[in-house]
Design an enzyme around this catalytic site. Structure first.
Site, PDB file in Angstrom:
ATOM      1  N   HIS A 182       0.805  -1.236   0.000  1.00 46.04           N
ATOM      2  CA  HIS A 182       0.000   0.000   0.000  1.00 46.04           C
ATOM      3  C   HIS A 182       0.829   1.273   0.000  1.00 46.04           C
ATOM      4  O   HIS A 182       0.502   2.253   0.683  1.00 46.04           O
ATOM      5  CB  HIS A 182      -0.954  -0.003   1.187  1.00 46.04           C
ATOM      6  CG  HIS A 182      -2.032  -1.035   1.121  1.00 46.04           C
ATOM      7  ND1 HIS A 182      -2.522  -1.531  -0.069  1.00 46.04           N
ATOM      8  CD2 HIS A 182      -2.723  -1.677   2.111  1.00 46.04           C
ATOM      9  CE1 HIS A 182      -3.466  -2.426   0.179  1.00 46.04           C
ATOM     10  NE2 HIS A 182      -3.604  -2.539   1.482  1.00 46.04           N
ATOM     11  N   HIS A 212      -9.415   2.236   0.871  1.00 47.71           N
ATOM     12  CA  HIS A 212      -9.372   1.063   1.748  1.00 47.71           C
ATOM     13  C   HIS A 212     -10.448   1.134   2.836  1.00 47.71           C
ATOM     14  O   HIS A 212     -10.170   0.817   3.996  1.00 47.71           O
ATOM     15  CB  HIS A 212      -7.985   0.954   2.372  1.00 47.71           C
ATOM     16  CG  HIS A 212      -7.577  -0.454   2.725  1.00 47.71           C
ATOM     17  ND1 HIS A 212      -8.257  -1.221   3.655  1.00 47.71           N
ATOM     18  CD2 HIS A 212      -6.563  -1.227   2.274  1.00 47.71           C
ATOM     19  CE1 HIS A 212      -7.661  -2.391   3.767  1.00 47.71           C
ATOM     20  NE2 HIS A 212      -6.632  -2.431   2.932  1.00 47.71           N
ATOM     21  N   GLU A 269     -11.579  -3.281  -2.597  1.00 44.10           N
ATOM     22  CA  GLU A 269     -10.581  -2.328  -3.057  1.00 44.10           C
ATOM     23  C   GLU A 269     -10.384  -2.487  -4.564  1.00 44.10           C
ATOM     24  O   GLU A 269      -9.702  -3.397  -5.020  1.00 44.10           O
ATOM     25  CB  GLU A 269      -9.257  -2.568  -2.343  1.00 44.10           C
ATOM     26  CG  GLU A 269      -9.343  -2.577  -0.828  1.00 44.10           C
ATOM     27  CD  GLU A 269      -8.167  -3.310  -0.210  1.00 44.10           C
ATOM     28  OE1 GLU A 269      -7.004  -2.933  -0.514  1.00 44.10           O
ATOM     29  OE2 GLU A 269      -8.406  -4.260   0.553  1.00 44.10           O
TER      30      GLU A 269
END
Length: 380
Positions: A135, A209, A345
């Site tokens: 991420h 997220h 996501e």
């Protein structure tokens, strides 16, 4: 005669009051407001924006990490409740948490061993997930302060967020200019539009997220009914890195082409992929023929009737069921235990920079990265 006059006056008053209430309801408009959310360690101030549509749906977003801190949805009785995991104040977001509601970048999901090669040059990224980069690294887009601008249209309100990621930030090449626009509409949809440009070829994979819980944060999400219009997943190894091949969902616990209760197959550890993910933590390949905005998933809480539809222009979605939540975090009066929220996501495939057979995540100077995802709420 006086009694008749008083009665007539009272009736007129009631009628006028009723008209006033009707007019008030008709005159409800979408609004956006701003307040201070808290102070960052470097002294900068983070703000919190509240978007409200004419129906009374609200979405709270902070310019710290572009985080959605609150999103309300009505149940079948018309009662509104918050349906995303998060906190009521800034301080917990500054600590360790699993990306609650955050904008994720430069690269959503994992990149194996925290490195990739582009145009013959190897780039080494910040490592923050075992041997891998996850991420965006140690200080990804979820931990920076974005420039915020309120957006008001006739029937919508929105928040435009802008950030420039400098060349080699977290190891990624190129100065990347990113704009993300959140838009709340009067059909109870939240649209997220992402754009980005670069001055040097780089890789980009942006997403949000948010962890959804349509019970209104009352219990876990194992009873939620989910559909995902996908014929295959991207299987992973024990470190959740793609093996490089696709796997058909038919005949497996990953088949959500028809509405399926999340808890039905989540613990079938005789399936290697369920075992590797500790449940669902995989990328589903969305059935599509072009890059248009299409519906690909739904989520329903049978008890409350809350129903969420998800649309995207992306080729895939990471469906994650909060397997790593352990009850150590609390917020909004709830304890976030295992499988207390689920994520959808929208994204490109994990580790795509290292797997040339996957759809490319490369962005070149002169080109513009564009994607859109929409979450629409109703009650059944």
């Amino acid at each position: 005669m006086k009694r008749i006059t008083y009665l007539f006056t009272a009736l007129v008053g009631l009628a006028l009051a009723g008209c006033s209430k009707t007019n008030d309801k008709q005159e409800m408009i979408s609004t956006i407001s701003k307040e201070v959310f808290g102070e960052l360690p470097d002294g900068q101030t983070a703000d919190l924006y509240t978007l409200t549509n004419k129906n009374g749906m609200t979405v709270n977003i902070t310019n710290y990490g572009g985080i959605i801190t609150k999103l309300t949805a009505a149940d079948k009785k018309g009662e509104w409740a918050d349906v995303v995991l998060g906190f009521d104040s800034l301080a917990p977001y500054l600590g360790e948490h699993p990306f609650f509601g955050a904008l994720v970048g430069r690269f959503g999901n994992r990149i194996a061993n925290g490195k990739f090669t582009l145009n013959g040059t190897e780039y080494k990224l910040a490592i923050n997930n075992g041997p891998n980069s996850l991420h965006g690294g140690i200080k990804g887009f979820d931990k920076v302060l974005w420039k915020a601008t309120e957006v008001k249209e006739d029937s919508t309100v929105g928040l435009k967020l802008e950030y420039t990621s400098k060349d080699m930030e977290e190891g990624y090449p190129g100065n990347l200019n990113v704009t993300v626009v959140y838009t709340l509409t009067n059909d109870n949809s939240l649209s997220i539009d992402y754009t980005a440009t670069t001055d040097k070829e780089t890789v980009v994979n942006l997403t949000n997220h948010s962890y959804f819980n349509l019970t209104g944060l009352k219990r876990d999400i194992l009873g939620h009914e989910v559909t995902i219009l996908s014929d295959s997943i991207v299987p992973v190894n024990k470190e959740l890195i793609p093996t490089g091949k696709l796997r058909a969902v038919e005949g497996t616990p990953f088949d959500f082409r028809k509405a399926t209760v999340v808890g039905a197959g989540i613990d079938k550890t005789d399936d290697e992929q369920i075992k590797n993910g500790g449940g669902y933590d995989h990328c589903w390949v969305i059935n599509r023929t072009d890059k248009a905005l299409i519906p690909f998933a739904t989520v329903k809480d049978p008890e409350s009737g809350r129903f969420m539809e998800v649309f995207t222009t992306e080729p895939a979605v990471q469906f994650y069921t909060g397997n790593f939540l352990d009850g150590g975090l609390k917020g909004k009066g709830a304890t976030f235990g295992k499988r207390f929220g689920l994520c959808l996501e929208t994204e490109h495939y994990p580790d795509a920079p290292n797997q040339p057979q996957f759809p490319s995540t490369s962005l070149k100077p002169g080109d513009t990265y564009r994607t859109t995802t929409v979450y629409k709420f109703s009650a059944k």
